[in-house]
Motif scaffolding. Structure first.
Motif, PDB file in Angstrom:
ATOM      1  N   PHE A  15       0.827  -1.201   0.000  1.00  0.00           N
ATOM      2  CA  PHE A  15       0.000   0.000   0.000  1.00  0.00           C
ATOM      3  C   PHE A  15       0.864   1.254   0.000  1.00  0.00           C
ATOM      4  O   PHE A  15       0.621   2.188  -0.774  1.00  0.00           O
ATOM      5  CB  PHE A  15      -0.945  -0.001   1.201  1.00  0.00           C
ATOM      6  N   ILE A  16       1.878   1.301   0.855  1.00  0.00           N
ATOM      7  CA  ILE A  16       2.756   2.476   0.930  1.00  0.00           C
ATOM      8  C   ILE A  16       3.519   2.642  -0.386  1.00  0.00           C
ATOM      9  O   ILE A  16       3.690   3.760  -0.879  1.00  0.00           O
ATOM     10  CB  ILE A  16       3.715   2.376   2.136  1.00  0.00           C
ATOM     11  N   ALA A  17       3.970   1.545  -0.992  1.00  0.00           N
ATOM     12  CA  ALA A  17       4.657   1.628  -2.288  1.00  0.00           C
ATOM     13  C   ALA A  17       3.714   2.173  -3.356  1.00  0.00           C
ATOM     14  O   ALA A  17       4.126   2.990  -4.199  1.00  0.00           O
ATOM     15  CB  ALA A  17       5.183   0.252  -2.693  1.00  0.00           C
ATOM     16  N   PHE A  18       2.461   1.752  -3.323  1.00  0.00           N
ATOM     17  CA  PHE A  18       1.477   2.280  -4.267  1.00  0.00           C
ATOM     18  C   PHE A  18       1.285   3.776  -4.062  1.00  0.00           C
ATOM     19  O   PHE A  18       1.225   4.540  -5.026  1.00  0.00           O
ATOM     20  CB  PHE A  18       0.136   1.544  -4.110  1.00  0.00           C
ATOM     21  N   VAL A  19       1.191   4.214  -2.809  1.00  0.00           N
ATOM     22  CA  VAL A  19       1.013   5.642  -2.511  1.00  0.00           C
ATOM     23  C   VAL A  19       2.212   6.439  -3.014  1.00  0.00           C
ATOM     24  O   VAL A  19       2.059   7.513  -3.601  1.00  0.00           O
ATOM     25  CB  VAL A  19       0.782   5.863  -1.001  1.00  0.00           C
ATOM     26  N   ILE A  20       3.415   5.921  -2.829  1.00  0.00           N
ATOM     27  CA  ILE A  20       4.619   6.617  -3.291  1.00  0.00           C
ATOM     28  C   ILE A  20       4.623   6.707  -4.816  1.00  0.00           C
ATOM     29  O   ILE A  20       4.914   7.759  -5.397  1.00  0.00           O
ATOM     30  CB  ILE A  20       5.888   5.914  -2.763  1.00  0.00           C
ATOM     31  N   GLY A  21       4.286   5.610  -5.498  1.00  0.00           N
ATOM     32  CA  GLY A  21       4.211   5.629  -6.960  1.00  0.00           C
ATOM     33  C   GLY A  21       3.140   6.580  -7.463  1.00  0.00           C
ATOM     34  O   GLY A  21       3.356   7.329  -8.429  1.00  0.00           O
ATOM     35  N   PHE A  22       1.986   6.564  -6.817  1.00  0.00           N
ATOM     36  CA  PHE A  22       0.897   7.477  -7.185  1.00  0.00           C
ATOM     37  C   PHE A  22       1.326   8.923  -6.997  1.00  0.00           C
ATOM     38  O   PHE A  22       1.048   9.782  -7.836  1.00  0.00           O
ATOM     39  CB  PHE A  22      -0.335   7.148  -6.337  1.00  0.00           C
ATOM     40  N   ASN A  23       2.041   9.201  -5.916  1.00  0.00           N
ATOM     41  CA  ASN A  23       2.534  10.553  -5.661  1.00  0.00           C
ATOM     42  C   ASN A  23       3.529  10.982  -6.743  1.00  0.00           C
ATOM     43  O   ASN A  23       3.527  12.135  -7.175  1.00  0.00           O
ATOM     44  CB  ASN A  23       3.170  10.622  -4.284  1.00  0.00           C
ATOM     45  N   ALA A  24       4.370  10.067  -7.187  1.00  0.00           N
ATOM     46  CA  ALA A  24       5.325  10.394  -8.256  1.00  0.00           C
ATOM     47  C   ALA A  24       4.584  10.752  -9.544  1.00  0.00           C
ATOM     48  O   ALA A  24       4.952  11.710 -10.239  1.00  0.00           O
ATOM     49  CB  ALA A  24       6.271   9.223  -8.487  1.00  0.00           C
ATOM     50  N   LEU A  25       3.549   9.995  -9.857  1.00  0.00           N
ATOM     51  CA  LEU A  25       2.744  10.318 -11.039  1.00  0.00           C
ATOM     52  C   LEU A  25       2.069  11.679 -10.909  1.00  0.00           C
ATOM     53  O   LEU A  25       2.026  12.464 -11.868  1.00  0.00           O
ATOM     54  CB  LEU A  25       1.693   9.242 -11.280  1.00  0.00           C
ATOM     55  N   LEU A  26       1.554  11.958  -9.734  1.00  0.00           N
ATOM     56  CA  LEU A  26       0.895  13.241  -9.513  1.00  0.00           C
ATOM     57  C   LEU A  26       1.858  14.409  -9.660  1.00  0.00           C
ATOM     58  O   LEU A  26       1.504  15.445 -10.229  1.00  0.00           O
ATOM     59  CB  LEU A  26       0.261  13.287  -8.123  1.00  0.00           C
ATOM     60  N   MET A  27       3.078  14.241  -9.163  1.00  0.00           N
ATOM     61  CA  MET A  27       4.060  15.323  -9.292  1.00  0.00           C
ATOM     62  C   MET A  27       4.362  15.600 -10.753  1.00  0.00           C
ATOM     63  O   MET A  27       4.513  16.750 -11.158  1.00  0.00           O
ATOM     64  CB  MET A  27       5.337  14.984  -8.518  1.00  0.00           C
ATOM     65  N   GLY A  28       4.429  14.551 -11.560  1.00  0.00           N
ATOM     66  CA  GLY A  28       4.638  14.746 -12.991  1.00  0.00           C
ATOM     67  C   GLY A  28       3.461  15.435 -13.653  1.00  0.00           C
ATOM     68  O   GLY A  28       3.636  16.308 -14.504  1.00  0.00           O
ATOM     69  N   MET A  29       2.260  15.056 -13.262  1.00  0.00           N
ATOM     70  CA  MET A  29       1.073  15.668 -13.849  1.00  0.00           C
ATOM     71  C   MET A  29       0.903  17.117 -13.410  1.00  0.00           C
ATOM     72  O   MET A  29       0.420  17.950 -14.176  1.00  0.00           O
ATOM     73  CB  MET A  29      -0.169  14.852 -13.479  1.00  0.00           C
ATOM     74  N   GLU A  30       1.311  17.424 -12.178  1.00  0.00           N
ATOM     75  CA  GLU A  30       1.178  18.790 -11.658  1.00  0.00           C
ATOM     76  C   GLU A  30       1.980  19.798 -12.472  1.00  0.00           C
ATOM     77  O   GLU A  30       1.602  20.967 -12.551  1.00  0.00           O
ATOM     78  CB  GLU A  30       1.661  18.854 -10.204  1.00  0.00           C
ATOM     79  N   THR A  31       3.081  19.356 -13.040  1.00  0.00           N
ATOM     80  CA  THR A  31       3.909  20.291 -13.801  1.00  0.00           C
ATOM     81  C   THR A  31       3.260  20.690 -15.119  1.00  0.00           C
ATOM     82  O   THR A  31       3.560  21.756 -15.648  1.00  0.00           O
ATOM     83  CB  THR A  31       5.297  19.677 -14.084  1.00  0.00           C
ATOM     84  N   ASP A  32       2.376  19.860 -15.642  1.00  0.00           N
ATOM     85  CA  ASP A  32       1.770  20.134 -16.940  1.00  0.00           C
ATOM     86  C   ASP A  32       0.311  20.557 -16.885  1.00  0.00           C
ATOM     87  O   ASP A  32      -0.184  21.182 -17.810  1.00  0.00           O
ATOM     88  CB  ASP A  32       1.868  18.890 -17.838  1.00  0.00           C
ATOM     89  N   ILE A  33      -0.388  20.195 -15.840  1.00  0.00           N
ATOM     90  CA  ILE A  33      -1.830  20.436 -15.775  1.00  0.00           C
ATOM     91  C   ILE A  33      -2.142  21.379 -14.624  1.00  0.00           C
ATOM     92  O   ILE A  33      -1.771  21.121 -13.481  1.00  0.00           O
ATOM     93  CB  ILE A  33      -2.589  19.098 -15.580  1.00  0.00           C
ATOM     94  N   GLU A  34      -2.830  22.474 -14.940  1.00  0.00           N
ATOM     95  CA  GLU A  34      -3.278  23.407 -13.913  1.00  0.00           C
ATOM     96  C   GLU A  34      -4.617  22.924 -13.363  1.00  0.00           C
ATOM     97  O   GLU A  34      -5.560  22.701 -14.111  1.00  0.00           O
ATOM     98  CB  GLU A  34      -3.456  24.813 -14.512  1.00  0.00           C
TER      99      GLU A  34
END
Length: 132
Positions: A67-86
């Protein structure tokens, strides 16, 4: 549930929804609002007590680590999306992830105590990384 739980939940409801409709509260009402907000501390104290008394052996299970590994991976994806999507919702997602990370640290610190940051712990590097 007991009477204290009912009081704390009722106070939170009144504070959040009912009192927000009043634009200019009187001094007596402001004092009452302060008492209601003080009841929130009781809720936090109860949660801390539950964590201190709980059996946290489930923190060593593969399910928790996955579960924690999934949360960390999900957070990494979100950080990438945050840079491109307002989007205004990023803040709330980040706060939810922060709650998960803080919860993980709290239960692991409670479970392992000082051994969590001991040099004898084989996961010391990961544990120190969790604090940074």
């Amino acid at each position: 549930w007991n009477l204290l739980d009912l009081g704390v939940v009722s106070a939170g409801f009144v504070d959040q929804f009912v009192l927000s409709l009043i634009s200019n509260p009187s001094p007596q009402l402001q004092c009452f609002i302060g008492v209601l907000r003080a009841l929130r501390v009781v809720r936090v104290v109860r949660i801390v007590r539950l964590i201190l008394e709980a059996d946290l052996s489930w923190t060593d299970t593969p399910r928790f680590h996955t579960f924690i590994a999934f949360v960390i991976g999900f957070n990494a994806l979100l950080m990438g999306m945050e840079t491109d999507i307002e989007w205004e919702g990023w803040f709330y997602l980040e706060q939810a992830l922060l709650i998960v990370y803080v919860f993980e640290l709290v239960v692991l610190l409670k479970r392992f105590g000082t051994y969590f940051l001991s040099i004898h712990n084989q996961d010391i590097a990961w544990n120190i990384l969790d604090f940074t």
